[in-house]
Motif scaffolding. Sequence first.
Motif, PDB file in Angstrom:
ATOM      1  N   UNK A 207       0.826  -1.209   0.000  1.00 34.76           N
ATOM      2  CA  UNK A 207       0.000   0.000   0.000  1.00 34.76           C
ATOM      3  C   UNK A 207       0.864   1.265   0.000  1.00 34.76           C
ATOM      4  N   UNK A 208       0.346   2.298  -0.642  1.00 32.22           N
ATOM      5  CA  UNK A 208       1.106   3.553  -0.778  1.00 32.22           C
ATOM      6  C   UNK A 208       1.520   4.108   0.585  1.00 32.22           C
ATOM      7  N   UNK A 209       0.616   4.001   1.588  1.00 34.43           N
ATOM      8  CA  UNK A 209       0.956   4.617   2.873  1.00 34.43           C
ATOM      9  C   UNK A 209       2.121   3.904   3.559  1.00 34.43           C
ATOM     10  N   UNK A 210       2.207   2.583   3.365  1.00 39.23           N
ATOM     11  CA  UNK A 210       3.334   1.858   3.957  1.00 39.23           C
ATOM     12  C   UNK A 210       4.620   2.117   3.167  1.00 39.23           C
ATOM     13  N   UNK A 211       4.451   2.215   1.841  1.00 37.76           N
ATOM     14  CA  UNK A 211       5.605   2.517   1.005  1.00 37.76           C
ATOM     15  C   UNK A 211       6.188   3.874   1.415  1.00 37.76           C
ATOM     16  N   UNK A 212       5.301   4.831   1.636  1.00 39.63           N
ATOM     17  CA  UNK A 212       5.753   6.165   2.059  1.00 39.63           C
ATOM     18  C   UNK A 212       6.458   6.093   3.419  1.00 39.63           C
ATOM     19  N   UNK A 213       5.872   5.329   4.347  1.00 40.29           N
ATOM     20  CA  UNK A 213       6.472   5.220   5.684  1.00 40.29           C
ATOM     21  C   UNK A 213       7.871   4.605   5.604  1.00 40.29           C
ATOM     22  N   UNK A 214       8.045   3.615   4.717  1.00 46.61           N
ATOM     23  CA  UNK A 214       9.366   2.991   4.559  1.00 46.61           C
ATOM     24  C   UNK A 214      10.381   4.018   4.051  1.00 46.61           C
ATOM     25  N   UNK A 215       9.945   4.772   3.040  1.00 49.42           N
ATOM     26  CA  UNK A 215      10.845   5.791   2.470  1.00 49.42           C
ATOM     27  C   UNK A 215      11.217   6.822   3.549  1.00 49.42           C
ATOM     28  N   UNK A 216      10.219   7.271   4.310  1.00 47.81           N
ATOM     29  CA  UNK A 216      10.470   8.278   5.361  1.00 47.81           C
ATOM     30  C   UNK A 216      11.385   7.704   6.452  1.00 47.81           C
ATOM     31  N   UNK A 217      11.194   6.438   6.736  1.00 45.14           N
ATOM     32  CA  UNK A 217      12.016   5.790   7.772  1.00 45.14           C
ATOM     33  C   UNK A 217      13.480   5.750   7.340  1.00 45.14           C
ATOM     34  N   UNK A 218      13.696   5.392   6.078  1.00 43.02           N
ATOM     35  CA  UNK A 218      15.067   5.350   5.559  1.00 43.02           C
ATOM     36  C   UNK A 218      15.695   6.750   5.629  1.00 43.02           C
ATOM     37  N   UNK A 219      14.941   7.766   5.215  1.00 40.34           N
ATOM     38  CA  UNK A 219      15.467   9.140   5.264  1.00 40.34           C
ATOM     39  C   UNK A 219      15.769   9.550   6.710  1.00 40.34           C
ATOM     40  N   UNK A 220      14.905   9.133   7.603  1.00 43.54           N
ATOM     41  CA  UNK A 220      15.100   9.432   9.033  1.00 43.54           C
ATOM     42  C   UNK A 220      16.382   8.785   9.542  1.00 43.54           C
ATOM     43  N   UNK A 221      16.590   7.521   9.171  1.00 43.45           N
ATOM     44  CA  UNK A 221      17.820   6.845   9.605  1.00 43.45           C
ATOM     45  C   UNK A 221      19.049   7.571   9.061  1.00 43.45           C
ATOM     46  N   UNK A 222      18.969   7.990   7.802  1.00 44.57           N
ATOM     47  CA  UNK A 222      20.123   8.684   7.199  1.00 44.57           C
ATOM     48  C   UNK A 222      20.430   9.961   7.993  1.00 44.57           C
ATOM     49  N   UNK A 223      19.399  10.720   8.311  1.00 40.90           N
ATOM     50  CA  UNK A 223      19.628  11.974   9.059  1.00 40.90           C
ATOM     51  C   UNK A 223      20.201  11.682  10.450  1.00 40.90           C
ATOM     52  N   UNK A 224      19.687  10.634  11.085  1.00 41.41           N
ATOM     53  CA  UNK A 224      20.197  10.290  12.421  1.00 41.41           C
ATOM     54  C   UNK A 224      21.671   9.869  12.351  1.00 41.41           C
ATOM     55  N   UNK A 225      22.009   9.056  11.348  1.00 42.56           N
ATOM     56  CA  UNK A 225      23.409   8.633  11.209  1.00 42.56           C
ATOM     57  C   UNK A 225      24.316   9.842  10.967  1.00 42.56           C
ATOM     58  N   UNK A 226      23.825  10.788  10.166  1.00 40.98           N
ATOM     59  CA  UNK A 226      24.638  11.982   9.912  1.00 40.98           C
ATOM     60  C   UNK A 226      24.833  12.772  11.207  1.00 40.98           C
ATOM     61  N   UNK A 227      23.769  12.854  12.002  1.00 36.71           N
ATOM     62  CA  UNK A 227      23.897  13.559  13.293  1.00 36.71           C
ATOM     63  C   UNK A 227      24.899  12.845  14.200  1.00 36.71           C
ATOM     64  N   UNK A 228      25.037  11.543  13.961  1.00 40.52           N
ATOM     65  CA  UNK A 228      26.020  10.787  14.754  1.00 40.52           C
ATOM     66  C   UNK A 228      27.424  10.924  14.171  1.00 40.52           C
ATOM     67  N   UNK A 229      27.555  11.707  13.098  1.00 41.03           N
ATOM     68  CA  UNK A 229      28.880  12.009  12.573  1.00 41.03           C
ATOM     69  C   UNK A 229      29.282  11.208  11.345  1.00 41.03           C
ATOM     70  N   UNK A 230      28.346  10.480  10.766  1.00 40.02           N
ATOM     71  CA  UNK A 230      28.694   9.677   9.593  1.00 40.02           C
ATOM     72  C   UNK A 230      28.612  10.545   8.337  1.00 40.02           C
ATOM     73  N   UNK A 231      29.428  10.181   7.306  1.00 39.67           N
ATOM     74  CA  UNK A 231      29.316  10.930   6.052  1.00 39.67           C
ATOM     75  C   UNK A 231      28.081  10.438   5.283  1.00 39.67           C
ATOM     76  N   UNK A 232      27.743  11.198   4.229  1.00 36.06           N
ATOM     77  CA  UNK A 232      26.471  10.953   3.528  1.00 36.06           C
ATOM     78  C   UNK A 232      26.389   9.533   2.964  1.00 36.06           C
ATOM     79  N   UNK A 233      27.478   9.072   2.365  1.00 40.99           N
ATOM     80  CA  UNK A 233      27.421   7.751   1.730  1.00 40.99           C
ATOM     81  C   UNK A 233      27.302   6.645   2.790  1.00 40.99           C
ATOM     82  N   UNK A 234      28.088   6.763   3.839  1.00 47.25           N
ATOM     83  CA  UNK A 234      28.031   5.755   4.904  1.00 47.25           C
ATOM     84  C   UNK A 234      26.639   5.732   5.540  1.00 47.25           C
ATOM     85  N   UNK A 235      26.068   6.920   5.732  1.00 47.52           N
ATOM     86  CA  UNK A 235      24.732   7.005   6.341  1.00 47.52           C
ATOM     87  C   UNK A 235      23.700   6.353   5.432  1.00 47.52           C
TER      88      UNK A 235
END
Length: 695
Positions: A207-235
């Motif tokens: 379903x579109x709403x779950x697909x969206x949540x997955x995408x948002x979750x991945x973006x959220x993880x990337x931002x959190x990893x960056x806040x933890x000091x990781x570079x963009x590719x590693x995040x």
Amino acid sequence: MAAANLNFVPDIRRDPFLMRTVKSSLWLLTILSSSFLFSQASSLHGIDVTDLDRKAQPCDDFFQFSNGTWRASHPIPESMTRWSKRWAAGETNKDSLKEIAEQAAQQKSPAPGSTDQIVGDYYGACMDENRVNARGISPLKPLFAEIDAARDIAGLQPVLAALHDIGVAVPFTLASQQDPHQPTLVLADIGASGYALPDRDYYLKPDARFEEAREKYVQHMIRMFKLAGWDAKTASDGAATVMAMETKLAQAALDNVTLRDPSATDHNTSFAQLQARVPHFDWAAYFEHKRLAKDVDLNVDQPKYMDEVEQLLAKTPLPEWKIYLKWQLLNSAASSLSQPLVEEDFAFNGKYLTGSGEMKPRWKRCVESTDQYLGEALGQKYVEKYFPPEAKARMQEMVRNLLAAMRDDILSRPWMSDETKERALAKIATFQPKIGYPDKWKDYGRVAITRDAFFEDTLAGRRFVVEDDRELIGKAVDRGRWGMTPPTSNAYYNPLLNEIVFPAGILEPPAFDMKAVDAVNYGAIGVVIGHEISHGFDDQGAQFDYRGRLKNWWKDTDLKQFQERGACVADQFDHYYIEPGVHHNGKMVLGESIGDLGGARVAYLAYQKSLEGKPRPPDIDGFSPEQQFFIAWGQFRGDEIRIEQQRVMMQNDPHPVAKYRVNGPLSNLPEFQEAFACKAGAPMVRPPEKRCDVW
Ligand SMILES: [Zn+2]
């Protein structure tokens, strides 16, 4: 959240203690309410007429009629995802807790280890936001370093055990659980807990709403990893790795409907069987770390899920495991770290997933955190100040009346044989009510809390919660323990102990109102008590006998009748939806819906019984006593809930949304139809062939 216990509606955030108790949480069902007192004095008030929406018809939409004006004039505060008089009262409790915590924090030199010291220093350290911010991500660095130091999968396992000690319980949990076959004993229970989104459907459904949540979750993880000091590719690579691992675990996990069946997670397992099932994990070392004997009674909730854990241990490269564990740690710890992490955590889990407009003020988050880790220390001071002994006495009386009504109700059931009735009555006779607060408080003497290290304080709190639970394993059941803290505005039933529990925090208006007539109190706290009692006889509770054993005590023909009656309720709720295409899952909300139907009916019977031999109470504001009773339920239950929060509820909450908790059960009750003189065919009157009747 304490040990083998619940998870309740208000907070769906990723909390390690909630994660590791998913199974038990589905057994323990909540509802809400408050204190009381009965009197027929003429000065007592009835329902609140200013809350009514007089433009709505009670026979069309009783939820709207009973509380529509209150909801329209009290929009949900930005920091909340749902709102009603009850939620408002729950938030007001936190003002009281703040006062207690602040007073403790102001003590000049409290004795080390005293309640004042641990509560005051915990709260004080939490409120020192500058210091927390100045430390940034650094408190996590030693833990990250431990993960990095592992040279192979075997070397990672002691790190995993250490993470379990601080409540980062992935990819499986170890918790205490009462043995469902020998209810005097506590066994070790291994549960599934390896993914962070609210429910497995989020990973798996197209379903579109779950697909969206997955995408948002991945973006959220990337931002959190960056806040933890990781570079963009590693995040970015890291987020993809976590998503892949969590998805595999979600695929192997049971769904929420299956998890409602206690037999589905009942798998007595020996140590040797566990080692054979998951050979890439060194269980001997893990048990030693947890100070558990190998011959301890052991249950594995989800064997197939553990097979997937084995696959991941065998095949997933070490660097990916390290990323997975770092994410779980970061995610679990975020709310105790500096502002950028707190904000990003809120942006996803609060704002995106549940629709909150803004974070709660820091003092409130600090109060909630103190309650979470040091709840009985804070709660002890709370009840001294806010819970009068007479409230306990009156609650006991009301519970007695409701149990008597349930007994009468069961005896009156024509579809049940005498044999089954006798066993049901035995169960009622052994119900244990707990009211207000525990008789014996937890000892926090070993929890080291200091004023200047909030993150380490939270670790100390988490270690205490985990250890306090682990210590129960292998021992006789302690029937005095509580699964909620005293200030909590909630209640629960635990089928293993056959107990109903009402913390002090719920024993106040609007659930119970000392200044209200009996009709109002029976309609609010009375239905709550009836609801909890009915859980003893819902789709799960009915599978446990009077001693808390998972044992069929029903005659076959009676069980068939009971299940058919339940199927009627499940079908009713399958038809309810929050927006086009997003329906309740009737089987998932069945226990709560049986609880509401039984609760409303049994409380009504108890109210009628309480009137015997007395003059009929007068109408108030034009409403008969019976009408007041039902309106009180509608007003107590009158939550407005953000649509985002409702969508999460559809996935992982065994409770229906408030509108259907009011209109669902009442539209089945002839007593409601009669009270409001509703005509056949009205929306609040289900046709006779569709009317559901369980208790
Ligand atoms: Zn419930």
